[in-house]
Every structure is written in C-alpha cells, then in structure tokens.
Motif scaffolding. Sequence first.
Motif, PDB file in Angstrom:
ATOM      1  N   PHE A  70       5.566   3.346   4.214  1.00 52.72           N
ATOM      2  CA  PHE A  70       6.519   3.320   3.089  1.00 52.72           C
ATOM      3  C   PHE A  70       7.319   4.627   3.068  1.00 52.72           C
ATOM      4  O   PHE A  70       8.539   4.643   2.952  1.00 52.72           O
ATOM      5  N   GLU A  82      -3.476  -3.921   3.830  1.00 55.25           N
ATOM      6  CA  GLU A  82      -4.249  -2.793   3.342  1.00 55.25           C
ATOM      7  C   GLU A  82      -4.922  -3.112   2.006  1.00 55.25           C
ATOM      8  O   GLU A  82      -6.066  -2.749   1.761  1.00 55.25           O
ATOM      9  N   ARG A 132       0.970  -3.093 -10.224  1.00 55.20           N
ATOM     10  CA  ARG A 132       0.870  -1.673 -10.537  1.00 55.20           C
ATOM     11  C   ARG A 132       0.268  -1.463 -11.922  1.00 55.20           C
ATOM     12  O   ARG A 132      -0.599  -0.622 -12.113  1.00 55.20           O
ATOM     13  N   HIS A 170      -6.408   3.253  -6.978  1.00 55.41           N
ATOM     14  CA  HIS A 170      -5.375   4.285  -7.001  1.00 55.41           C
ATOM     15  C   HIS A 170      -4.374   4.058  -5.858  1.00 55.41           C
ATOM     16  O   HIS A 170      -3.163   4.108  -6.063  1.00 55.41           O
ATOM     17  N   THR A 171      -4.895   3.804  -4.683  1.00 52.78           N
ATOM     18  CA  THR A 171      -4.016   3.590  -3.533  1.00 52.78           C
ATOM     19  C   THR A 171      -3.166   2.335  -3.731  1.00 52.78           C
ATOM     20  O   THR A 171      -1.953   2.349  -3.497  1.00 52.78           O
ATOM     21  N   MET A 199       1.012   3.397   3.082  1.00 51.70           N
ATOM     22  CA  MET A 199       1.792   4.415   2.385  1.00 51.70           C
ATOM     23  C   MET A 199       2.584   5.248   3.394  1.00 51.70           C
ATOM     24  O   MET A 199       3.730   5.609   3.143  1.00 51.70           O
ATOM     25  N   GLY A 204       3.706   0.606  -6.522  1.00 51.99           N
ATOM     26  CA  GLY A 204       4.794   1.335  -7.156  1.00 51.99           C
ATOM     27  C   GLY A 204       6.015   1.394  -6.260  1.00 51.99           C
ATOM     28  O   GLY A 204       7.144   1.168  -6.698  1.00 51.99           O
ATOM     29  N   GLN A 263     -17.383   9.009   4.182  1.00 54.90           N
ATOM     30  CA  GLN A 263     -16.165   9.643   4.636  1.00 54.90           C
ATOM     31  C   GLN A 263     -15.744   9.149   6.011  1.00 54.90           C
ATOM     32  O   GLN A 263     -14.669   9.467   6.475  1.00 54.90           O
ATOM     33  N   ARG A 314     -10.627   5.124  -5.990  1.00 57.80           N
ATOM     34  CA  ARG A 314      -9.646   5.470  -4.958  1.00 57.80           C
ATOM     35  C   ARG A 314      -8.886   4.243  -4.481  1.00 57.80           C
ATOM     36  O   ARG A 314      -7.685   4.298  -4.242  1.00 57.80           O
ATOM     37  N   ASP A 340       0.116   9.112 -14.866  1.00 59.24           N
ATOM     38  CA  ASP A 340      -1.284   8.797 -15.123  1.00 59.24           C
ATOM     39  C   ASP A 340      -2.019   9.867 -15.893  1.00 59.24           C
ATOM     40  O   ASP A 340      -2.843   9.583 -16.737  1.00 59.24           O
ATOM     41  N   GLU A 341      -1.742  11.119 -15.558  1.00 59.72           N
ATOM     42  CA  GLU A 341      -2.517  12.173 -16.208  1.00 59.72           C
ATOM     43  C   GLU A 341      -2.252  12.181 -17.696  1.00 59.72           C
ATOM     44  O   GLU A 341      -3.150  12.390 -18.493  1.00 59.72           O
ATOM     45  N   PRO A 360       6.047   6.472  -7.007  1.00 65.70           N
ATOM     46  CA  PRO A 360       7.030   6.194  -5.960  1.00 65.70           C
ATOM     47  C   PRO A 360       8.295   7.012  -6.174  1.00 65.70           C
ATOM     48  O   PRO A 360       8.595   7.381  -7.288  1.00 65.70           O
ATOM     49  N   LYS A 382      -2.262   0.989  -6.439  1.00 72.13           N
ATOM     50  CA  LYS A 382      -1.255   1.260  -7.457  1.00 72.13           C
ATOM     51  C   LYS A 382      -0.069   2.007  -6.851  1.00 72.13           C
ATOM     52  O   LYS A 382       1.089   1.658  -7.094  1.00 72.13           O
ATOM     53  N   GLY A 383      -0.388   3.018  -6.059  1.00 71.82           N
ATOM     54  CA  GLY A 383       0.677   3.803  -5.440  1.00 71.82           C
ATOM     55  C   GLY A 383       1.571   2.952  -4.561  1.00 71.82           C
ATOM     56  O   GLY A 383       2.797   3.043  -4.610  1.00 71.82           O
ATOM     57  N   LEU A 384       0.952   2.090  -3.776  1.00 71.24           N
ATOM     58  CA  LEU A 384       1.719   1.226  -2.869  1.00 71.24           C
ATOM     59  C   LEU A 384       2.569   0.244  -3.671  1.00 71.24           C
ATOM     60  O   LEU A 384       3.752   0.040  -3.378  1.00 71.24           O
ATOM     61  N   GLY A 407     -12.081   7.715   7.712  1.00 73.70           N
ATOM     62  CA  GLY A 407     -10.979   8.557   8.138  1.00 73.70           C
ATOM     63  C   GLY A 407     -11.130   9.021   9.572  1.00 73.70           C
ATOM     64  O   GLY A 407     -10.164   9.323  10.241  1.00 73.70           O
TER      65      GLY A 407
END
Lengths: 664, 128
Positions: B17, A110, A158, A143-144, B14, A150, A273, A140, A44-45, B109, A146-148, A276
């Motif tokens: 996972f 999720e 993704r 982003h999450t 996550m 992936g 916040q 965020r 991504d960066e 991943p 996308k990560g999952l 969490g």
Amino acid sequence: MRREWEARIDSVAAQFVLGEAASVGPAAEALAWIRQEAGREGWDEISRLAARIAERMATSPQWHTEGALAEGLDKLRRAVEAATAGDAAVARKPNELAQDPGLVNDFILETRDHLTSIENDLLTLDREPSQPEALHSIFRSFHTVKGLAGFLEFDSIRALAHEVETILDLARNQQLAITPAVIDVVLESADYLKQEMNRLEAGLSGAQPGEAAPVGGLVARVQSLDRPCSVAALPDPLLPPAAPARTDAPSSSPEPPAPASAAAPPPVPAAAQAPGEKFSVRVDTQKLDHLLDMVGEMVIAQSMVRQDPELAGLRSPRVTRNLTQLSRVTVEVQKTAMAMRMMPVGQLFHRVARLVRDLSRKMDKPADLDMSGEETQIDKTIVEELADPMMHMVRNSLDHGIEPAGDRLAAGKSGRARIALRATHQAGHILIEIEDDGRGLDRDRILAKARGRGLVGEGQTPSDNDIYNLIFEPGFSTAAAVTDVSGRGVGMDVVRRQVAKLRGRIEIHSEPGKGTVFQLKLPLTLAIIDGLVVGVGGERYIVPIFAVQEMFRPTPEMLSSVKGQGEMAMVRNRLLPVVRLHRRFSVTPRTREAAESLFVVAETGGRRFCLMVDEFIGKQEVVIKSLGEGMKNIPGVAGGAILGDGRVGLILDLEGVYGEHALA
Amino acid sequence: MAYDVLIVDDSPAMRSFIGRVLGLTGMEIGERLEAGHGREALEILGRSWVDVILTDINMPVMNGEEFLEQVAARGDLKTVPVVVVSTDSTGTRVERMMSLGAKGYVKKPFSPESLREELERVLEVSHG
C-alpha cells in the motif's frame, strides 16, 4: 470542527469545578462523543484516553477531587489540539488504492491470515484467560487490519476493527476481564471480517459485490463491553456469577486492585516472534499440483530409463552408478514436492474447537476440548475435505453423545464433558480420533432399528462393533428428536462416503456410559497410492492396498451361486459376492474358471466382496494421474497410473466397481 | 534525481500500500526496498544505498524504536532521514520516535499529497 471538540472537553472540565454538585452524566456523554469521533478519525490514542477517563470517572466515587483525572483531561485536550491542527484540513480524494485488484487481493490474503491466528488465539484465551501473548497477538492483528482497511477506505471494517482494538487494549491494561461474552463478540467480529473478505473476493472475480454488510449493531455491542457496566444493574446472563465482567470495587486507587502488578506479563516467548524471521512464499495450488504432476512424470521416466533393457545390456558400472544417483535424487525431489502439499492437521482441529465452543454454549452442555498431535502433517486436500465430516461427527457427539450436565452429575461424571481430538502417525497412515465421554451408543436401539429396516436379519446376532458400525448406513438416524444441530437426515453415511473418497476408513468404538471414539484412518497423501497390481488378460489394474483384506486361489467348494444374488464365495464363514473384473471392464481374461483365477477380498464402505482376477503382479507405490476430462467419470475407475515398466494401469474405485455389480 | 526508499513494516500488504501511495506522489522514486522489521532493515541498509526510510513502530523482532536507536548509533546513516509511518496518531510514542531521531511523521492512512509534503520536507527538496 475544532470548536466542537473543545466544547466537549470544557463540559467535562466544568464538572470538576462544581465540587459536590458534580454529576458524572454529562461528562460521560461528552467523553463518549469524543471517543466515537476520535475513533472515526482514526485517532486511536485519543479515543482510548477518553475511554479510560470515562471509565475511571465511573468507577471512582470521589472522581471530581482526583488530581490525576484532571491531569488526564489536560492530556486529552492537548492531544485533541494536536490532532485537529493538521489533519482536519486534508480533503479526501477518491480512493485509488481500492481500485487496484492487486492491492485488494493482498489485503484479503493478509486479513485471512490474521483471522486464522485471531481464532486460534481466542480459543487459547477461552481456555486460559490470562494468556498475555495470545491477547497481544489478537490486538496486533486487529490493529494491522484496521490500518490496511484505512488505506482502502473500507470504513465498516476499519470502524469495527477499531472498536475491537479498543476493547482489547483495555484488556491488555487489565481494565477489562476476558469473559466468554468478550470472546463471543470478538469471534463474531472475526466472522464479520471473514464475511467481508468473501464479499470483496467475489467483487474481485467480477461478481457484483454489493454493499458492505451493516456493522453498526456489532460495533455497538463491542462498545457496550467496556461500558463501565455496573454489573449489578445489568447482569449478563451469559456470565457465571463468580466472574464479573470487570473488577470494579469502588476504590479511588487508579488501577483495579493488585493482579496487574502481581501477574506481570512474562517475557514474550521466542516462538511468538518467529513469523518475522521465517520467510515463506505463497504459491498458487494449481502450480503446486502441476509441479507434483511433473515430478510424477519424472519418477516414471526415471524408472523407465532404469529398466531399459538396452541400457541394462551395457553392463556398465558407470551407467549403473549414475542411474542409482539419478533415482536417489528423484526420490528426494518427489518427497520434497509431496511435503509442500502437506499442512498441519491443527488447522482443522482449531475449526472443530470453535464449533465445540459455540455448540456447547448453545446447547448448554459445558465441554472441554483436548487436542494432541496438532502438528501432524497431512495432505492439504485431506485437511480441506475432512472439515465437514469432522464437524458432523463432533456435532453428533455433542448432540447425542454428551448428556446434559444434570444427567452427567447423576451418573457420577463430571458436569463438564470432555471431547478429545488426537492425530498420530501410524505406518504410512494418519490416525485421527474423536473421543467423547458421553453416554455411548445405544446398542439395543440401533439393533432394533436395523432389524426394522431389514439391515439385520431376525436370526442374525451381530457383534457389538458390527452393530455400532450400522450407524454409517444410509438414512440411519436414531435421534429421537430432530434438533437444529443434528439429526436432519444427512447422516453418518455421508461421513463415511466422504472419508472413503479420501481413501480412508472410519471405525467406531463405544462403551455404554463411558463414551464413543470415532477412528479415522487416512492416507498421508493423495498423490501416491500404495497398490496391489493385478492382471486380467493383458490389462493391469491397481487395487488400493488399504482396501485389500486377503488374497487367495479359491477352491471349487468355496463357490456357489445364490439365486437372485449371483456368484458367491464362502470366505471364513462369510458368504461374499464375487465380482468378475473382466466382465466389469469387458476384457478377455486368461481364464473364466473361478477355480483357476485368483480372488482379492476387498472392503469398501463397510462391505466386503471378492474381486476375480487372473494374476497378482505385485505391490507397488504408484503416482496417481488424473485421466483428463473425457475419462473422469467412468464408474469403477479412480485414475490412471504409469507402472514401473512403462505400462499404464487403471486404479480401481472399489465403491464404483462394487456398486455397478450390485445394480446388475 | 530518483530517491531510493526503504519501507519497514511487518505487514506485507501495508508495504505494498505504502509503495503504491509513494508511486502516486509524483515524486521520482528509484529503488523501492522492503523490510519486515528493524533488523532486516539494518541488513538492507548495510548493503544498499537508501535515500529515505519509512518505518512503522510496532513490529516483531526489532520494533521501530530500537531500529531508530540503531540507526542513530551508526554514523554512516546520519544523512538518511527516517519518517515514522504509524496508526498511533498522537502522544508519547510518536514523540519518543522524534526524540530518537526521526525526522518526520505521517499517520496511516495518508494521502499521496501529505506523504509528498513530508518527504519533501525531510529530504529538503527545494521548489525552484
């Protein structure tokens, strides 16, 4: 593969040494390739850096002389070197994670949570585009997701999440303005994810899930949002001229002018916040319902023990004290269990907000939505079942109630319409109001139509309110033209029926030229009903208290028999039909003489009638018990309840009781 | 010897996972502890034995950077290697994590193989 990357970077770098002859075209092309490939790899960066370099080249006329840009390019080269060094070699294996239904289910749950908050945050942004916290939170979430995705190798999800994330990152860095067009595309992306979650879920439950829906077009549209779009060349018809998609004043300053630093993001509010720190557990609704059912049993068992004559005969202070303690604890347990089924009505409001936004743009009727009381708690089932009727009412308001902006201005109103959603607690009920400031209902047209359909006799002159409430009659639609938004015949009668099913009532108030208010009065919970317990012969019936208008012993003068309409009673100058409950349920009553019986005036679906019973036993809160499959569909019976003395009573479904009578 | 692992990530999905991939590495895993953010992780580290930490960077309440700083500040945790697990693949953030004391890095991943490789490296598992 590494070669290819280097070649592209070289071709960008080459433009810098060409001096005056430099051209932005080839460089932009190479950067677009890098961006896309990096996105595909999940780097991504790199992808973002390439986007930023491209953006700056496009907006700065003297880009080839800028040292900062050359430095940025060097940074890109180093990043690509680092990234291609290791990862490229790793071969992909068949994905074991995606084969695990438990993990996929975790992913779906999720992602759905994220989608809910994404939608809410987007609507916030739509109202206040400079809300850094909402923007950050959407970023965020994508982003999450996308990560999952992936990990599970859900590539379309993704890829889309990656593109949206890129756009949002630009917005976070003040390089892209949040316009309605941006919000539209992000909402659409959220819709795509929603659709994919449904597909994946269907797959989990054994259905053939099919392939992922094509995402290419949507991805391209997300990407196009950050094209260094010379706004002048490609005017976006959706954008008001005052709000260009980006601030691209030709300038060699690295950042678009000022607001970035002037509007430094305020500190993150604590509330944002909270998730969490607050722990919660997901519970299957079925388990919860079972718990409630058992709590209901416990309440009844407890009251049976308390009323047990043998125990009472003991006259023991200790037993009395312990029983009091038991009932106190029982009530507490019951309250807590009920509270678990409650959720804030805000969720429902946010869905409506989304609809208002979509429709007002589609119909070109600018509208603002005010919400209050979103935190009001209400039974989960009500929130779910109320969604369709609410949507329908709001659709109606926008379609028929709200005038086109031109008409509004001509009438001396603001061009932007206002729709308000309010929820308030009112003595054991919740009141939900939907108000618009449109043209109001057309009294005369409704009356004419009602007369035409024989709903109102020629001689009758109903009150304004009675006329307005006629729109809840089946098949009643005065829409002159059927639009694709509303006016398809599914009318307000469906809304009323749905609300009645939830044991609620709906009323409408309207003022010509000023607007219309729908008022929904709903019970707080569906698990308990406040009822009037009546007796017929040896049987006990429960009439929901919200439907009871009055109770009295009739005098012989009140009664009459109208040909073709059966027994009637004159109550406060209105002739109401009489329903003999003993006949309805074939039980032997104590009396068949109306004048010796008692009448309950009940209202259902806008109609009033008298229910003839033997006696009033009292008012009681009862826990509703489902009667089980065999007795589920008996007309006139909504459920059963065990009364305080241990006897069983049937809860009446007045619509059914009256309906059967009307058919007889 | 089985390794006790602490997974720090704000996404519960996550965490499962990562836990699953951990299982697929073929390494012997003992306790699998989970935390939703740095502060919660520190609490767990205070009461449970942990052999290796896998942490995300972006988290609410206490993010990965702060968490690493706190871990580094505590002498008793010097021997517990931290592996950064993040989608941010390159550049400054990961570099910063390493400078704060992270011993390893895997990009999400990741495959069981690459996770195993990184874990074995930071845990100094010798292939005998």
